[in-house]
Scaffold this motif. Sequence first.
Motif, PDB file in Angstrom:
ATOM      1  N   LEU A 158     -94.849  57.437  -6.051  1.00 23.76           N
ATOM      2  CA  LEU A 158     -94.760  58.655  -5.241  1.00 23.76           C
ATOM      3  C   LEU A 158     -93.365  58.948  -4.676  1.00 23.76           C
ATOM      4  N   PRO A 159     -92.632  57.988  -4.132  1.00 19.96           N
ATOM      5  CA  PRO A 159     -91.319  58.329  -3.559  1.00 19.96           C
ATOM      6  C   PRO A 159     -90.377  58.991  -4.558  1.00 19.96           C
ATOM      7  N   ASP A 160     -90.434  58.540  -5.817  1.00 19.89           N
ATOM      8  CA  ASP A 160     -89.538  59.120  -6.824  1.00 19.89           C
ATOM      9  C   ASP A 160     -89.857  60.588  -7.105  1.00 19.89           C
ATOM     10  N   LEU A 161     -91.083  60.983  -6.862  1.00 20.14           N
ATOM     11  CA  LEU A 161     -91.426  62.397  -7.065  1.00 20.14           C
ATOM     12  C   LEU A 161     -90.562  63.288  -6.193  1.00 20.14           C
ATOM     13  N   ALA A 162     -90.465  62.926  -4.910  1.00 23.26           N
ATOM     14  CA  ALA A 162     -89.669  63.730  -3.985  1.00 23.26           C
ATOM     15  C   ALA A 162     -88.177  63.637  -4.298  1.00 23.26           C
ATOM     16  N   ARG A 163     -87.717  62.423  -4.659  1.00 25.91           N
ATOM     17  CA  ARG A 163     -86.300  62.267  -4.994  1.00 25.91           C
ATOM     18  C   ARG A 163     -85.938  63.106  -6.212  1.00 25.91           C
ATOM     19  N   ASP A 164     -86.803  63.120  -7.196  1.00 25.76           N
ATOM     20  CA  ASP A 164     -86.490  63.823  -8.441  1.00 25.76           C
ATOM     21  C   ASP A 164     -86.546  65.339  -8.287  1.00 25.76           C
ATOM     22  N   ILE A 165     -87.446  65.824  -7.444  1.00 21.93           N
ATOM     23  CA  ILE A 165     -87.598  67.271  -7.324  1.00 21.93           C
ATOM     24  C   ILE A 165     -86.513  67.881  -6.453  1.00 21.93           C
ATOM     25  N   GLY A 166     -85.923  67.090  -5.537  1.00 25.33           N
ATOM     26  CA  GLY A 166     -84.836  67.581  -4.696  1.00 25.33           C
ATOM     27  C   GLY A 166     -85.288  68.659  -3.728  1.00 25.33           C
ATOM     28  N   HIS A 167     -84.419  69.641  -3.475  1.00 28.06           N
ATOM     29  CA  HIS A 167     -84.726  70.791  -2.606  1.00 28.06           C
ATOM     30  C   HIS A 167     -85.141  70.356  -1.199  1.00 28.06           C
ATOM     31  N   GLU A 168     -84.557  69.278  -0.695  1.00 31.63           N
ATOM     32  CA  GLU A 168     -84.844  68.778   0.657  1.00 31.63           C
ATOM     33  C   GLU A 168     -86.294  68.365   0.830  1.00 31.63           C
ATOM     34  N   ALA A 169     -86.985  68.066  -0.266  1.00 27.33           N
ATOM     35  CA  ALA A 169     -88.376  67.637  -0.177  1.00 27.33           C
ATOM     36  C   ALA A 169     -88.463  66.192   0.312  1.00 27.33           C
ATOM     37  N   VAL A 170     -89.512  65.900   1.064  1.00 26.34           N
ATOM     38  CA  VAL A 170     -89.781  64.536   1.519  1.00 26.34           C
ATOM     39  C   VAL A 170     -91.263  64.239   1.321  1.00 26.34           C
TER      40      VAL A 170
ATOM     41  N   PHE B 138    -105.461  56.014   1.799  1.00 24.55           N
ATOM     42  CA  PHE B 138    -104.106  56.225   2.304  1.00 24.55           C
ATOM     43  C   PHE B 138    -103.815  57.714   2.410  1.00 24.55           C
ATOM     44  N   THR B 139    -102.841  58.030   3.228  1.00 22.20           N
ATOM     45  CA  THR B 139    -102.438  59.426   3.429  1.00 22.20           C
ATOM     46  C   THR B 139    -101.148  59.696   2.676  1.00 22.20           C
ATOM     47  N   VAL B 140    -100.973  60.945   2.271  1.00 22.48           N
ATOM     48  CA  VAL B 140     -99.724  61.403   1.681  1.00 22.48           C
ATOM     49  C   VAL B 140     -99.299  62.671   2.405  1.00 22.48           C
ATOM     50  N   ASP B 141     -98.111  62.636   3.004  1.00 22.78           N
ATOM     51  CA  ASP B 141     -97.537  63.775   3.726  1.00 22.78           C
ATOM     52  C   ASP B 141     -96.377  64.319   2.898  1.00 22.78           C
ATOM     53  N   ILE B 142     -96.440  65.610   2.545  1.00 27.67           N
ATOM     54  CA  ILE B 142     -95.418  66.250   1.712  1.00 27.67           C
ATOM     55  C   ILE B 142     -94.843  67.440   2.470  1.00 27.67           C
TER      56      ILE B 142
ATOM     57  N   ARG C  93     -96.117  72.727  -3.424  1.00 27.16           N
ATOM     58  CA  ARG C  93     -97.240  72.781  -4.370  1.00 27.16           C
ATOM     59  C   ARG C  93     -96.947  71.923  -5.608  1.00 27.16           C
ATOM     60  N   GLY C  94     -95.696  71.941  -6.068  1.00 27.99           N
ATOM     61  CA  GLY C  94     -95.335  71.123  -7.220  1.00 27.99           C
ATOM     62  C   GLY C  94     -95.524  69.641  -6.958  1.00 27.99           C
TER      63      GLY C  94
ATOM     64  N   ALA D 156    -102.026  64.413 -10.068  1.00 34.47           N
ATOM     65  CA  ALA D 156    -102.051  63.940 -11.462  1.00 34.47           C
ATOM     66  C   ALA D 156    -101.914  62.426 -11.536  1.00 34.47           C
ATOM     67  N   ILE D 157    -101.043  61.855 -10.715  1.00 35.10           N
ATOM     68  CA  ILE D 157    -100.870  60.393 -10.707  1.00 35.10           C
ATOM     69  C   ILE D 157    -102.142  59.711 -10.237  1.00 35.10           C
ATOM     70  N   VAL D 158    -102.776  60.254  -9.200  1.00 37.81           N
ATOM     71  CA  VAL D 158    -104.029  59.677  -8.704  1.00 37.81           C
ATOM     72  C   VAL D 158    -105.108  59.760  -9.785  1.00 37.81           C
ATOM     73  N   ALA D 159    -105.175  60.895 -10.458  1.00 39.48           N
ATOM     74  CA  ALA D 159    -106.215  61.081 -11.477  1.00 39.48           C
ATOM     75  C   ALA D 159    -106.073  60.072 -12.624  1.00 39.48           C
ATOM     76  N   ARG D 160    -104.839  59.685 -12.942  1.00 40.47           N
ATOM     77  CA  ARG D 160    -104.633  58.734 -14.043  1.00 40.47           C
ATOM     78  C   ARG D 160    -105.247  57.367 -13.755  1.00 40.47           C
ATOM     79  N   ALA D 161    -105.460  57.073 -12.467  1.00 39.32           N
ATOM     80  CA  ALA D 161    -106.076  55.788 -12.105  1.00 39.32           C
ATOM     81  C   ALA D 161    -107.505  55.697 -12.611  1.00 39.32           C
ATOM     82  N   GLU D 162    -108.136  56.842 -12.829  1.00 39.66           N
ATOM     83  CA  GLU D 162    -109.515  56.833 -13.321  1.00 39.66           C
ATOM     84  C   GLU D 162    -109.585  56.294 -14.741  1.00 39.66           C
TER      85      GLU D 162
END
Length: 513
Positions: free
Chosen positions: A330-342, A364-368, A377-378, A385-391
């Motif tokens: 998950l952390p890499d998602l925000a790093r890769d998308i940029g635009h001051e996302a956290v 667990f919680t995820v704050d975006i 939204r992205g 999608a990452i969570v769904a792959r666990a299935e």
Amino acid sequence: MRAWIAWFSRALIRRETCSSRAILAFSDGLHEPGGRSKSASKIPGFEGPHAAFTTVSGPCDHEWDPTLERKSARRGPVMTRFANADRIGSMIDGLDRFTATPGQGTTRATFSAEFRQGSDYLRERMQEAGLIVREDAVGNLFGRIEGRDPTLAPIIVGSHFDSVPHGGKFDGPAGVIAGIEAAFLFQEQGLIPARPIEIIAMIEEEGARFGGGLMASRLLTGKLDTATLVDIHDGDGVSFLDALRDYGLDPERVQEAVLEPGSVHAFLELHIEQGPVLEAHGEDVAIIDRIVGQTEIDVTIRGRAGHAGTTPMTARHDALAGAVSILSQLPDLARDIGHEAVLTVGKLKVKPGGSNVIPEEVEFTVDIRAPEEEVVRGLLDQTRAIVARAETQGYETEIAEQLYASPVLLSPEIHAVLSKHVVSLGLKSRSMVSGAGHDAMIMADFAPTGLIFVPSRGGISHAPEEWTDYDQLARGVDVVFRTLCEMSDARAQPSCRSAGATGSLRAGQSPLP
């Protein structure tokens, strides 16, 4: 006696000779003398009966005079023309007594015993400031300054007084106490607003007990359906409605907390910055022009429990192992998308929680957060999608959305009024985007909204070390006070214009800002 007569004469001259000032009024509000109304402009993105601003003549709006600096016994001369830093500090410290973790930061969960004690303390301070106090159906506390026309929609100013576990004493309470201090100034200077002003102390902004956050503002504005409250529980399984009942309120009346459209003229919130920018640049305040978009989801991963010693590694469905696989991406998602996302994972719960039991379930919680909605939204879609792959690895997954708030543009008109008074008070400031979600982001869709930040030492927040100097907080209150005076067209009562009536005015200072 001669000095008093000279001061009173100067005050009258200043009041009568100042030509005009721009005051903030909406279409149901104030007009020029003689009943003439000026042309009004729509607030972008705001519809409703209070949507137009009007410029009218009014009493004088004095420039900041450095000779009128309030002196603080603690720190020497500071640029606080009106607010009492010592009283502000006393109220901050007084409220902070009510914590479940003395000596380990502020822990004041919504509807807890400490929360009730804090509410009672704020009620007492509001009453001392001359406010008419009421508690609404979900525990929000309101203190009202009645207006010359009580039928006009009020200006609401305030923040929340719940906390995160082991947090600081300024996050939320600073804004509530800023409003109460402004009310003390109205009282001491004999000011009566044209429209009512209400100071509000709100519940469950942090979401530390019931999740989601911003609950008070979402309930007030109808964004959180009261019918869903029956399904909201805290981490111990206590429902919101049961906790409300234990707090002394009637769950059958929660709908009464929802405000009618058009019933709020404007909303103002003062908050600590919770970041390092103002301190690093030696600035007194920031006027916020927009707030980032934010979403919070709860993720559940289910596997199968088993004995830690007898279940082979190849036969396990360890829910924690599945969750860790997700969390690591998950952390890499925000790093890769940029635009001051956290992106932040701030809460994790493992069940059944035995040291010798293979985890069966992990929550667990995820704050975006990000300034642009498409980025929020992205990131949310990628997380899903990452969570769904666990299935595909044999896990069951579930995602519950606790909060979604689009990026918000705050009222440019109120931003301009706040900025004007920052300049007139001689303060250093900047415009800023808020990366933190505050009740202002929810209220902004309901009424024109303004937000002001004061510095946070070291940028630290949500921790016992959180700190804002009381003098710095007082400077922010000065801006709020003057803005309230202008927006409400506050007028001094003739009998309260003398220093002898309040003991709070200094020679040469008008009781009006």
